[in-house]
Scaffold this active site. Structure first.
Site, short mmCIF file in Angstrom:
data_model
loop_
_atom_site.label_atom_id
_atom_site.label_comp_id
_atom_site.label_asym_id
_atom_site.label_seq_id
_atom_site.Cartn_x
_atom_site.Cartn_y
_atom_site.Cartn_z
N ASP B 20 0.87 -1.18 0.00
CA ASP B 20 0.00 0.00 0.00
C ASP B 20 0.90 1.23 0.00
O ASP B 20 1.69 1.44 0.92
CB ASP B 20 -0.88 -0.03 1.27
N ASP B 118 -2.86 2.61 -6.07
CA ASP B 118 -1.79 2.61 -5.07
C ASP B 118 -1.75 1.34 -4.22
O ASP B 118 -1.18 1.33 -3.14
CB ASP B 118 -1.88 3.85 -4.18
N GLU B 119 -2.39 0.29 -4.69
CA GLU B 119 -2.37 -0.96 -3.93
C GLU B 119 -2.10 -2.15 -4.85
O GLU B 119 -2.70 -2.24 -5.93
CB GLU B 119 -3.74 -1.20 -3.27
#
Lengths: 364, 437
Positions: B20, B118-119
């Site tokens: 993350d 973003d993960e």
């Protein structure tokens, strides 16, 4: 009907006629071969209605007659017999053919003669004569470019045009185009016909040293080579106006060693057999070949050549390129190009009688 | 006699990593523009200081100190953080950065699922041995992102996707936490229920109403209560709180292979005029080949399927000698294939008609084999390109082929169909609650 004939002669005649038999025929009678015995000859015929093959051989006639015998079975039976004299007789009353050779004996049920279709015939008056060797070479050079797309039936044939003593044979599958010009050996005339690729292919197998007579009539084309006759229906329709495709000029012309180029292309196309694209860069006196497939890899090779004109980058289907290179005669050949999206031309360095035009692949 | 051996297949313990990126957009800006470093930076949709519309899409940790986080409205953020620097996001750059992250992840596993911008999930089961164990692998990944990309990431490792995702929550920002089966569910007990993926404001309110605030409370809540209150979603919630999730990490690094492009149309009571059918066929082909051009594919095999009088269906296919994505190449073949059914066409109305192009290759790989007809009549390619650009600009109906005209679009509504060789259940029931709730 009763004859005596050598196993070898009978076998070769039957196997020629058998080529006209189609496995997919819907009419059962067409799986039979028609045998006609008269005037000291046995004439074996087979047809799938598209093409018909007649083959006649001299035999020892004891009784004339005619019959239709299941062709495949006849072929296999005759082939398996010992090479000796064969006795073939048909009793039309009990509908049985009997074939004997030494101690072997076959009894085969015949097919109803009255069901057999009437076959086209020609007296070959005013026929054009062609050299067997020349025709056979010409067929080899054009046959690969014949189309197989059922949606464009006219491309499934070879266009024959004759004018005076010149005859042109043209084929295209829309991605490449082969044009061959030959001289006739006699008989003049003007004609323009499209002959199915399959018939032309069979004709190629029949032609040898004998000269060939060619005649047209009644929607059919007739070829006679020695004692064998091939008859084919014609394809109706308009062949593409190919003349305007043949480029008059080039921007780049390359002279190369044919065998070296063939090996290089075979070598690199190993990498992308499904898409089979060859990228060609000609810069100076080197032809660079590249083949690339995502997730697999790439291959490169080079061949020395003599270049006139500009640098060029172009891509082709590998198989189409190979077909053209094997079709053109001589140890060296030319390839002429004008742009990466315009047709390229492969031709012999000395003779002007053959052109193989190939459409490039447009890369995005 | 053969001996019968019963061996339980030994299964490897799954090791799933959830990566993350911390304050992602803000961190990228701070990395690229040193003037923003150490300042409360807020990425939103505009640079305009007078605009209060929209929400904050990312807030740097300095800004978070003021109580601003992503999804806070810009108006609220300006109030809470008057000294904040509000800048417009540059999403192309963020996407490019994500691609770099994904590429880097590729060193650690070949099974990578990009979950959002973003993960990322990575299945490092087995591959962790290259790095000397799970912990070293996780640390190495985090260090690589920091050293090579200049970004901070939180890394969570667990035996399932959901466990790894909650584990990364535990380590924020910039930490690594590894949760084993033995640690669960206690490890997650202090987390808020909103840290469970899929649990939002409304769900947390409902849970609050029955006295559940933390993941620990949810994990120990009686199943019957949850089931009564939320149905199967309740059970999924409990499993999530326990860190149980059997769903695999589905690699989306490779494009899901498309097998064919097809359009079909139901024709109500049926159509029996061949000319009308040809028009419908034309419009279907136009739609299918347009999608092929858009997605960059070329195909070779044309398939036409017809359903007669809702009774029986037939399909015919033909493989062309070259690859294409042009209507003009596909249409004559399709018409020809349809004509094979001339007997049935004369007898029954067609109630459904479909056409597809299969045997696909990537446009860049195959290129388009030019044909002599392009030279004799190059208008097809030019026409297609012009029509496509018009449709991109003004919508699909702006140009219609004459052969496809007079089709009432409301009556014959074309249904696009892309056959995917699909892996079913890409998200687990627990993760699917994101959609359910």
């Amino acid at each position: 009907m009763r004859i005596k004939v050598s196993q070898e002669e009978l076998n070769s005649a039957v196997s020629i006629a058998l080529r006209a038999i189609s496995m997919r025929s819907i009419l059962p009678i067409l799986s039979g071969a028609r045998l006609v015995v008269n005037e000291g000859k046995l004439n074996i015929s087979a047809t799938d209605l598209d093409i018909t093959l007649h083959c006649s051989i001299a035999v020892n006639v004891e009784e004339e007659g005619r019959a239709v015998i299941p062709a495949k079975l006849l072929g296999e039976a005759v082939k398996s017999l010992p090479s000796s004299m064969v006795d073939l007789s048909v009793d039309n009353n009990d509908g049985q053919a009997s074939i004997s050779c030494e101690n072997a004996h076959y009894v085969i049920k015949t097919m109803p003669l009255e069901d057999y279709p009437q076959l086209p015939e020609s007296d070959m008056k005013g026929a054009i004569r062609l050299s067997g060797e020349v025709l056979s070479e010409a067929i080899r050079q054009v046959i690969k470019a014949v189309g197989r797309d059922e949606a464009r039936p006219t491309l499934g044939g070879v266009l024959f045009t004759a004018n005076g003593e010149k005859m042109k044979m043209v084929s295209t599958d829309s991605y490449r185009l082969a044009v061959k010009e030959i001289n006739t050996e006699g008989g003049e005339g003007e004609l323009e016909l499209i002959i199915p690729g399959r018939a032309v292919e069979e004709l190629g197998k029949l032609t040898g040293e004998d000269s060939i007579s060619m005649n047209v009539g009644d929607g059919q084309v007739f070829y006679k080579a020695g004692e064998t006759e091939l008859i084919s229906r014609l394809i109706e329709g308009q062949f593409p106006k190919y003349e305007q495709l043949l480029p008059n000029e080039w921007a780049t012309r390359v002279r190369f060693d044919k065998e070296m180029m063939i090996s290089a292309i075979k070598r690199i196309s190993v990498i992308s057999p499904t898409t089979a694209i060859v990228r060609v860069v000609i810069d100076g006196d080197v032809m660079k070949f590249n083949s690339y497939a995502q997730d697999i890899g790439s291959a490169d090779d080079e061949v020395r050549c003599t270049t006139e004109g500009e640098k060029v980058e172009i891509a082709f289907n590998a198989q189409y390129l190979l077909d053209g290179l094997t079709a053109v005669r001589g140890s060296e050949a030319y390839i002429e190009m004008s742009s990466p999206i315009k047709p390229a031309v492969i031709k012999s360095t000395d003779k002007q009688d053959y052109i193989y035009l190939i459409m490039p692949i447009r890369l995005s | 006699m053969k001996a019968k051996i019963n061996v339980k297949r030994p299964t490897m313990k799954r090791q799933i990593v959830h990566l993350d990126m911390d304050a992602y957009f803000a961190s990228i800006e701070q990395r690229d523009f040193p003037i923003y470093r150490g300042k409360p930076l807020l990425v939103c949709h505009t640079d305009d200081p007078t605009s209060n519309r929209g929400v904050v899409s990312a807030a740097s940790y300095e800004a978070r100190a003021y109580g601003v986080k992503s999804a806070t409205t810009v108006l609220e953020a300006r109030k809470r953080c008057p000294n904040g620097i509000f800048i417009a996001g540059n999403y192309d750059r963020y996407l490019a950065s994500t691609r770099e992250v994904i590429e880097l992840c590729g060193r650690y596993s070949d099974i990578i699922e990009v979950y959002s911008i973003d993960e990322v999930f990575l299945d490092i089961t087995g591959t962790e041995r290259f790095f000397g164990g799970v912990e070293k692998a996780a640390l190495s990944l985090q260090r690589a992102i920091r050293c090579e990309l200049g970004l901070s990431a939180s890394v969570g490792v667990g035996p399932s996707k959901i466990a790894s995702k909650m584990a990364s929550e535990l380590s924020k920002p910039g930490g690594v936490s590894i949760v084993t089966r033995a640690d669960m569910p206690d490890a997650f007990a202090p987390l808020s229920v909103t840290d469970i993926p899929g649990v939002g404001k409304r769900m947390s309110k409902h849970l609050d109403a029955i006295g559940i605030k933390t993941v620990g409370e949810l994990a120990t809540a009686p199943e019957s209560l949850l089931k009564k209150k939320f149905g199967i979603v309740g059970l999924a919630l409990k499993r999530a709180a326990l860190g149980l999730d059997g769903s695999p990490v589905v690699s989306n690094k490779k494009r899901v292979p498309v097998k064919s492009f097809g359009h079909s149309s139901s024709l109500g009571h049926g159509v029996d005029e061949p000319e009308q059918l040809k028009k419908i066929l034309m419009s279907l082909i136009e739609g299918a080949t347009r999608r092929m051009r858009k997605d960059g594919y070329l195909g070779r095999t044309v398939n036409v399927c017809l359903i007669f009088a809702r009774l029986f269906g037939v399909s015919h296919r033909r493989t062309l000698s070259g690859y294409t994505n042009l209507t003009g190449d596909v249409y004559p073949v399709a018409v020809d294939l349809m004509a094979r059914e001339s007997d049935n066409l004369a007898r029954y109305p067609v109630t459904k008609i479909g056409v597809s192009v299969a045997n696909l290759v990537d446009k860049h790989e195959a290129g388009r084999q030019l044909s002599i007809f392009d030279m004799l009549d190059g208008r097809e390619s030019a026409l297609t390109a012009a029509a496509d650009s018009l449709r991109d600009k003004y919508g699909n109906d702006i140009v219609i082929r004459a052969a496809a005209m007079e089709i009432k679009r409301n009556r014959y509504h074309a249904v696009p169909k892309t056959e995917l060789s699909l892996r079913t259940d890409p998200i687990s029931p627990a993760l699917a609650t994101r959609r359910v709730l």
